[in-house]
Design an enzyme around this catalytic site. Structure first.
Site, PDB file in Angstrom:
ATOM      1  N   SER A  65      -1.684   7.457  14.393  1.00 33.06           N
ATOM      2  CA  SER A  65      -2.984   7.534  13.729  1.00 33.06           C
ATOM      3  C   SER A  65      -2.915   6.982  12.307  1.00 33.06           C
ATOM      4  O   SER A  65      -3.738   6.166  11.899  1.00 33.06           O
ATOM      5  CB  SER A  65      -3.467   8.990  13.701  1.00 33.06           C
TER       6      SER A  65
ATOM      7  N   LYS B 251      -4.152   2.432  11.224  1.00 35.66           N
ATOM      8  CA  LYS B 251      -5.121   2.039  10.193  1.00 35.66           C
ATOM      9  C   LYS B 251      -4.457   1.192   9.116  1.00 35.66           C
ATOM     10  O   LYS B 251      -5.027   0.215   8.629  1.00 35.66           O
ATOM     11  CB  LYS B 251      -5.754   3.287   9.576  1.00 35.66           C
ATOM     12  N   LYS B 252      -3.243   1.573   8.720  1.00 40.14           N
ATOM     13  CA  LYS B 252      -2.549   0.819   7.678  1.00 40.14           C
ATOM     14  C   LYS B 252      -2.180  -0.577   8.164  1.00 40.14           C
ATOM     15  O   LYS B 252      -2.313  -1.561   7.432  1.00 40.14           O
ATOM     16  CB  LYS B 252      -1.297   1.589   7.234  1.00 40.14           C
TER      17      LYS B 252
ATOM     18  N   ARG C 214      -8.487  14.830  19.647  1.00 34.72           N
ATOM     19  CA  ARG C 214      -7.370  15.684  19.247  1.00 34.72           C
ATOM     20  C   ARG C 214      -7.849  16.848  18.390  1.00 34.72           C
ATOM     21  O   ARG C 214      -7.330  17.960  18.477  1.00 34.72           O
ATOM     22  CB  ARG C 214      -6.341  14.857  18.462  1.00 34.72           C
TER      23      ARG C 214
ATOM     24  N   THR D 275      -9.616  10.916  -1.340  1.00 33.50           N
ATOM     25  CA  THR D 275      -9.766   9.867  -2.347  1.00 33.50           C
ATOM     26  C   THR D 275     -11.183   9.305  -2.361  1.00 33.50           C
ATOM     27  O   THR D 275     -11.762   9.051  -3.427  1.00 33.50           O
ATOM     28  CB  THR D 275      -8.755   8.738  -2.094  1.00 33.50           C
TER      29      THR D 275
ATOM     30  N   ASP E  23       0.841  -1.197   0.000  1.00 30.07           N
ATOM     31  CA  ASP E  23       0.000   0.000   0.000  1.00 30.07           C
ATOM     32  C   ASP E  23       0.874   1.243   0.000  1.00 30.07           C
ATOM     33  O   ASP E  23       2.101   1.175   0.178  1.00 30.07           O
ATOM     34  CB  ASP E  23      -0.917   0.015   1.224  1.00 30.07           C
ATOM     35  N   LYS E  24       0.223   2.382  -0.204  1.00 30.49           N
ATOM     36  CA  LYS E  24       0.876   3.691  -0.192  1.00 30.49           C
ATOM     37  C   LYS E  24      -0.024   4.647   0.555  1.00 30.49           C
ATOM     38  O   LYS E  24      -1.255   4.528   0.538  1.00 30.49           O
ATOM     39  CB  LYS E  24       1.105   4.140  -1.640  1.00 30.49           C
ATOM     40  N   HIS E  25       0.586   5.624   1.232  1.00 35.28           N
ATOM     41  CA  HIS E  25      -0.191   6.639   1.941  1.00 35.28           C
ATOM     42  C   HIS E  25       0.408   8.008   1.657  1.00 35.28           C
ATOM     43  O   HIS E  25       1.622   8.182   1.662  1.00 35.28           O
ATOM     44  CB  HIS E  25      -0.183   6.391   3.447  1.00 35.28           C
ATOM     45  N   SER E  26      -0.467   8.996   1.432  1.00 29.93           N
ATOM     46  CA  SER E  26      -0.038  10.373   1.228  1.00 29.93           C
ATOM     47  C   SER E  26      -0.525  11.230   2.381  1.00 29.93           C
ATOM     48  O   SER E  26      -1.627  11.025   2.905  1.00 29.93           O
ATOM     49  CB  SER E  26      -0.604  10.922  -0.085  1.00 29.93           C
TER      50      SER E  26
END
Length: 437
Positions: free
Chosen positions: A183, A187-188, A168, A120, A80-83
């Site tokens: 955080s 999730k990932k 928060r 997204t 996977d990828k996260h931005s």
């Protein structure tokens, strides 16, 4: 476990052990810790920080607060990828099907727009019927058969993160590196990943303003993710102008289709998509070098296989089976599409990218309040890149608006986000650095 003792120890700068952190987060998930105690804990972490081991423990505790998916039956590397978010950042839409076409499985848990940044899930919901919250059986079947699925975070994945983030958000403790790290990664990790690549952005359209700030966050994310057992690297990337030439939900879906059909070759966003594909392929052991990874990515694009995977994903998750053939039947245009004229002749030198993203929000393409309904039609297209020579009156971009009044205001607002110089600015690299474990 006495919550106030854990809060006191962190307040006083002590290092918490993994057991205490796990107990605190478990109590948070069960609702036996008050919002005041959770807020005090967050504020203590905000001021005192956390060590790498503490942040790993917090991440794992939040991951384990709900379901943790397993993909042992898939038989493919799980990647996977996260931005960290930006304007015109629709990389995930193209990246997931390209990587799937190259043989990896991508169960991508994505989010909605936050502030000036697009989400997204909001973009995908511009496609009629697309279900961003399918049940687990549909999610698994799509990943298994197509190779990728982009969905939202269900209530069963890292629920402690949902509760702590909400606290928060209203206690001015969002921008804490340990809390951001936990955080994002909880999730990932709950999605059952084996490898992860991070896009940590900086600049006028990012949450991190400087490259140094972005690197600090990237190093925390990479160290903690690897410490939690997920092979992870990060790229520090420039967000001082929109990434794509489009910002807006349905408009970015159209951009995605154009990209997958080869119409965006040679652009900044193509460079980034190919770079992230190569990173993911090398991490998963599908290829031995980044150069070979880019070759594989280009082949997936030019052969049409990546477009096929995107179409299959859309159909499997409830969208139309003929979106690729008939996009105009489903992605309806805004009623008013008008140009933004350049106020003078010269070179586009800088962009206040956050302000440009807020124009999309003002048009109705984002949310001011959580309950707001998005107008997927609106946004900005044909955005010229920095360094472009323009003549007075030449369009800098096209505004897509619901009303004439919205269009007129957006023209003025978009024009204000750009500065025009009498000399060409120097070219800036889109990828500034790479962070390894």
């Amino acid at each position: 476990m006495i919550p106030q003792e854990i809060i006191r120890r962190k307040r006083d700068g002590e290092t918490l052990n993994a057991g205490d952190i796990a107990a605190f987060i478990a109590a948070l998930s069960k609702g036996t810790i008050s919002e005041g105690q959770a807020a005090a804990f967050a504020m203590a972490v905000f001021f005192r920080g956390m060590s790498r081991d503490e942040t790993v423990a917090l991440t794992l505790a939040m991951r384990d607060s709900g379901d943790v998916l397993s993909w042992a039956d898939i038989g493919k590397p799980i990647a996977d990828k996260h931005s960290t978010g930006g304007v015109g950042d629709n990389v995930s839409l193209m990246l997931a099907p390209i990587v799937a076409a190259c043989g990896l499985a991508v169960p991508m848990i994505s989010g909605r727009g936050l502030g000036h940044t697009g989400g997204t899930l909001d973009k995908l919901e511009a496609i009629p019927g697309y279900n961003v919250m399918p049940d687990e059986a549909v999610f698994r079947r799509t990943v298994s058969q197509v190779g990728c699925a982009i969905i939202g975070q269900t209530g069963d994945l890292a629920p402690a993160d949902k509760r702590l983030y909400a606290i928060r958000d209203v206690t001015a403790t969002v921008d804490s590196v340990p809390l951001i790290t936990a955080s994002i990664l909880s999730k990932k990790l709950a999605a059952g990943l084996e490898t992860l690549v991070l896009d940590v952005k900086f600049g006028s359209g990012a949450f991190m303003q400087s490259a140094d700030e972005a690197e600090q966050l990237a190093r925390s994310l990479v160290e903690v993710a690897n410490g939690a057992g997920v092979k992870t690297s990060a790229l520090i990337t420039d967000m001082n102008e929109p990434l794509a030439d489009t910002a807006g939900n349905a408009l970015e879906i159209t951009h995605c289709l154009d990209f997958l059909s080869g119409k965006k070759a040679g652009t900044r966003i193509e460079k980034l998509v190919l770079a992230f594909t190569a990173e993911m392929l090398v991490q998963a052991g599908a290829t031995s070098s980044l150069a070979d990874g880019e070759v594989m990515a280009r082949k997936a694009l030019t052969s049409g296989v990546a477009m096929e995977r995107f179409a299959q994903m859309i159909s499997a998750l409830g969208g139309p089976s003929d979106l690729i053939e008939k996009p105009n039947d489903y992605l309806k245009p805004a009623p008013h599409i008008v140009p933004v004229p350049a106020p003078e002749t010269g070179w586009l030198s800088t962009c206040q990218t956050r302000d440009l993203g807020m124009v999309v929000v003002e048009l109705g393409g984002g949310r001011r309040h959580p309950s707001d309904v998005i107008d997927h039609r609106v946004g900005i297209s044909h955005i010229l890149p920095l360094g472009t020579k323009v003549e007075k009156g030449q369009p800098l971009a096209m505004v897509h608006a619901a009303t004439k009044e919205d269009a007129a205001k957006a023209i003025q607002d978009v024009s204000k986000t750009y500065s025009i110089a009498q000399e060409a600015p120097g070219e800036k690299p889109i990828i500034v650095s790479r962070i390894n474990p």
